[in-house]
Design an enzyme around this catalytic site. Structure first.
Site, PDB file in Angstrom:
ATOM      1  N   ALA A  16       8.630 -37.301  -6.836  1.00  0.00           N
ATOM      2  CA  ALA A  16       8.695 -37.885  -7.625  1.00  0.00           C
ATOM      3  C   ALA A  16       9.199 -39.964  -7.886  1.00  0.00           C
ATOM      4  O   ALA A  16       9.685 -39.999  -6.783  1.00  0.00           O
ATOM      5  CB  ALA A  16      10.077 -36.777  -8.193  1.00  0.00           C
TER       6      ALA A  16
ATOM      7  N   MET B 231      15.705 -47.114  -6.845  1.00  0.00           N
ATOM      8  CA  MET B 231      16.300 -48.147  -6.758  1.00  0.00           C
ATOM      9  C   MET B 231      16.357 -48.802  -5.126  1.00  0.00           C
ATOM     10  O   MET B 231      16.540 -48.414  -4.661  1.00  0.00           O
ATOM     11  CB  MET B 231      17.276 -48.543  -8.483  1.00  0.00           C
ATOM     12  CG  MET B 231      16.999 -48.210  -9.244  1.00  0.00           C
ATOM     13  SD  MET B 231      15.307 -48.509 -10.262  1.00  0.00           S
ATOM     14  CE  MET B 231      16.648 -50.348 -10.712  1.00  0.00           C
ATOM     15  N   ALA B 232      16.518 -50.264  -5.693  1.00  0.00           N
ATOM     16  CA  ALA B 232      16.579 -51.266  -4.675  1.00  0.00           C
ATOM     17  C   ALA B 232      18.006 -50.528  -4.102  1.00  0.00           C
ATOM     18  O   ALA B 232      18.276 -50.165  -2.285  1.00  0.00           O
ATOM     19  CB  ALA B 232      17.250 -52.377  -4.505  1.00  0.00           C
TER      20      ALA B 232
ATOM     21  N   GLU C  16       0.545  -1.239   0.030  1.00  0.00           N
ATOM     22  CA  GLU C  16      -0.007  -0.377   0.028  1.00  0.00           C
ATOM     23  C   GLU C  16       1.059   1.477  -0.310  1.00  0.00           C
ATOM     24  O   GLU C  16       0.378   1.878  -0.748  1.00  0.00           O
ATOM     25  CB  GLU C  16      -0.785   0.021   1.156  1.00  0.00           C
ATOM     26  CG  GLU C  16      -2.049  -1.158   1.441  1.00  0.00           C
ATOM     27  CD  GLU C  16      -1.884  -2.444   2.023  1.00  0.00           C
ATOM     28  OE1 GLU C  16      -1.763  -3.188   2.644  1.00  0.00           O
ATOM     29  OE2 GLU C  16       0.020  -2.894   2.382  1.00  0.00           O
TER      30      GLU C  16
ATOM     31  N   THR D  81       9.415 -43.507   4.756  1.00  0.00           N
ATOM     32  CA  THR D  81       9.248 -43.731   5.571  1.00  0.00           C
ATOM     33  C   THR D  81       9.051 -42.614   6.238  1.00  0.00           C
ATOM     34  O   THR D  81       8.120 -42.083   6.846  1.00  0.00           O
ATOM     35  CB  THR D  81      10.646 -44.480   6.653  1.00  0.00           C
ATOM     36  OG1 THR D  81      10.948 -45.236   5.981  1.00  0.00           O
ATOM     37  CG2 THR D  81      10.441 -44.558   8.142  1.00  0.00           C
ATOM     38  N   LEU D  82       9.560 -41.020   6.286  1.00  0.00           N
ATOM     39  CA  LEU D  82       9.752 -40.696   6.734  1.00  0.00           C
ATOM     40  C   LEU D  82       8.716 -39.324   6.187  1.00  0.00           C
ATOM     41  O   LEU D  82       7.355 -38.931   6.651  1.00  0.00           O
ATOM     42  CB  LEU D  82      10.690 -39.803   6.584  1.00  0.00           C
ATOM     43  CG  LEU D  82      10.771 -38.078   7.212  1.00  0.00           C
ATOM     44  CD1 LEU D  82      10.045 -37.678   8.915  1.00  0.00           C
ATOM     45  CD2 LEU D  82      11.690 -36.408   7.007  1.00  0.00           C
ATOM     46  N   SER D  83       8.283 -39.482   4.825  1.00  0.00           N
ATOM     47  CA  SER D  83       7.184 -39.090   4.170  1.00  0.00           C
ATOM     48  C   SER D  83       5.746 -39.911   4.705  1.00  0.00           C
ATOM     49  O   SER D  83       4.827 -39.538   4.464  1.00  0.00           O
ATOM     50  CB  SER D  83       6.819 -39.265   2.250  1.00  0.00           C
ATOM     51  OG  SER D  83       7.867 -38.542   1.774  1.00  0.00           O
TER      52      SER D  83
ATOM     53  N   CYS E 110      -0.530  -0.113   7.727  1.00  0.00           N
ATOM     54  CA  CYS E 110      -1.345   0.540   6.276  1.00  0.00           C
ATOM     55  C   CYS E 110      -2.143   1.537   6.639  1.00  0.00           C
ATOM     56  O   CYS E 110      -2.695   2.553   5.617  1.00  0.00           O
ATOM     57  CB  CYS E 110      -0.879  -0.780   5.447  1.00  0.00           C
ATOM     58  SG  CYS E 110       1.020  -1.165   5.055  1.00  0.00           S
TER      59      CYS E 110
ATOM     60  N   TRP F  95      18.144 -40.072 -13.040  1.00  0.00           N
ATOM     61  CA  TRP F  95      17.001 -39.367 -12.832  1.00  0.00           C
ATOM     62  C   TRP F  95      15.593 -39.487 -13.401  1.00  0.00           C
ATOM     63  O   TRP F  95      15.943 -40.450 -13.848  1.00  0.00           O
ATOM     64  CB  TRP F  95      17.414 -37.973 -13.075  1.00  0.00           C
ATOM     65  CG  TRP F  95      18.297 -36.644 -13.191  1.00  0.00           C
ATOM     66  CD1 TRP F  95      19.614 -36.926 -13.347  1.00  0.00           C
ATOM     67  CD2 TRP F  95      18.319 -36.267 -11.493  1.00  0.00           C
ATOM     68  NE1 TRP F  95      20.150 -35.892 -12.532  1.00  0.00           N
ATOM     69  CE2 TRP F  95      19.269 -35.535 -11.256  1.00  0.00           C
ATOM     70  CE3 TRP F  95      17.351 -36.051 -10.301  1.00  0.00           C
ATOM     71  CZ2 TRP F  95      19.673 -34.848 -10.341  1.00  0.00           C
ATOM     72  CZ3 TRP F  95      17.829 -34.972  -9.375  1.00  0.00           C
ATOM     73  CH2 TRP F  95      19.453 -34.546  -9.336  1.00  0.00           C
TER      74      TRP F  95
END
Length: 367
Positions: free
Chosen positions: A163, A172-173, A61, A300-302, A93, A179
């Site tokens: 992703a 991969m294991a 503003e 695990t965390l996700s 403001c 990527w």
């Protein structure tokens, strides 16, 4: 009054959308302050406009009023967030708009900050200024989802980034993951990091990728020196973070949740002794004014954040590839019944190169 109750004329929506576009110019640099834009219109012409560029600098503003000068008298201001009513680093403001002689102020979003929360609107109305609230409210709300949630609940807005391949695998294991997605999707991740006050990851991700989790380049922006870099928060319960990890090249932006290590204190790393994820998020808001959090971690965390209902939005990048059943899954909870599933509502789909980005929010529907 929200726009669902009051419909606004096309002209008002047009000017407010211009103010919203201005507000976005500060999306990477205003943290912890909200993104705000302001347009002052008189006789159908813009006489002043501005946005808030950085904490400590004048609010939107103020820039708009400076540009408008005497033309602000009798004009209409379009502001994306309720004008502040308190003295902080800058004066309120709302009082500035009164002194400038505005005839009308149209506000997109009310501010739930207890220091404002209707007080800004009241100051304007008490001065005889016509005030309307709710124009383009939904669109303006997306500018400041973290700020608005934190002011109302003392918890940040949490985005979980994933992703994966078409078969729901993230690495991969062996842990190799570079990527799965293409360059366009990886570039897009930079935007979400840049609007975040913190990026949370687990020690396994740091050990596997030696990641930095910072903002390195943004689309259409050559100089990112003004960007407020997110804090990088590592959950390291066993104290395994190597001192030569790339993420420690800028230790002043790193926090570690785990056992106390004097060598980290010497580097200037903030160490957190909190145990629960809920308390961690509350701590980030209360102690560090971090309102937007991004999770970039392994399964695990996700999964822990999802199962504790701490995720407000999932940003899922899906690559057109299959990695096979031995590859690591994106989610590792063990469900036995359909009633246990976590359902989401799709809010946006975009193609980025060969990949697809899905944005989803938790669904309230039950199975």
């Amino acid at each position: 009054m929200s726009e669902l109750i009051q419909d606004f004329p096309h002209q008002d929506k047009m000017w407010m959308q211009r103010a919203i576009n201005l507000a976005r110019l500060g999306q990477y640099s205003t943290k912890p302050n909200p993104n705000v834009g302001c347009v002052i219109v008189k006789d159908g012409q813009v006489v002043g406009e501005g946005y808030h560029p950085q904490a400590g600098q004048p609010h939107a503003e103020v820039f708009a009023m400076r540009q408008a000068g005497e033309f602000a008298q009798g004009a209409t201001a379009y502001v994306t967030l309720e004008p502040c009513a308190h003295y902080g680093r800058t004066p309120p403001c709302a009082k500035g708009l009164v002194e400038a002689g505005l005839k009308k102020v149209i506000v997109a979003c009310s501010d739930p900050n207890p220091l404002v929360a209707g007080k800004g609107v009241q100051i304007l109305r008490d001065a005889g200024i016509d005030v309307e609230v709710g124009c383009c409210e939904t669109l303006a709300h997306t500018l400041n989802e973290g700020f608005l949630k934190a002011m109302a609940t003392q918890m940040p807005y949490v985005r979980l980034k994933i992703a994966s391949s078409l078969d729901g695998r993230t690495a991969m294991a062996s842990g190799e993951s570079k990527w799965i997605t293409g360059a366009e999707a990886r570039q897009d991740v930079q935007h979400w990091r840049a609007i975040s006050g913190a990026v949370i990851t687990g020690i396994e991700t740091v050990l596997a990728d030696d990641c930095e989790l910072n903002v390195r380049h943004l689309k259409d922006i050559d100089d990112i020196s003004h960007i407020v870099q997110p804090k990088r928060i590592i959950l390291d319960r066993q104290g395994r973070l190597p001192l030569n990890a790339k993420i420690l090249q800028h230790p002043n932006t790193v926090m570690v949740m785990g056992p106390y290590r004097p060598e980290l204190e010497t580097l200037g790393v903030v160490q957190i002794s909190i145990q629960s994820l809920t308390n961690l998020l509350a701590y980030l808001v209360q102690e560090h004014q971090i309102y937007d959090v991004m999770i970039e971690a392994g399964a695990t965390l996700s999964t822990a954040f999802l199962q504790e209902n701490l995720v407000d939005e999932v940003i899922s990048y899906v690559a057109p590839t299959f990695l096979g059943q031995l590859a690591r899954a994106m989610f590792n909870a063990n469900f036995n019944r359909m009633t246990e599933q976590l359902r989401f509502k799709l809010i946006e789909v975009n193609q980025l190169g060969e990949d697809v980005r899905l944005r989803l929010k938790p669904s309230q529907e039950t199975v």
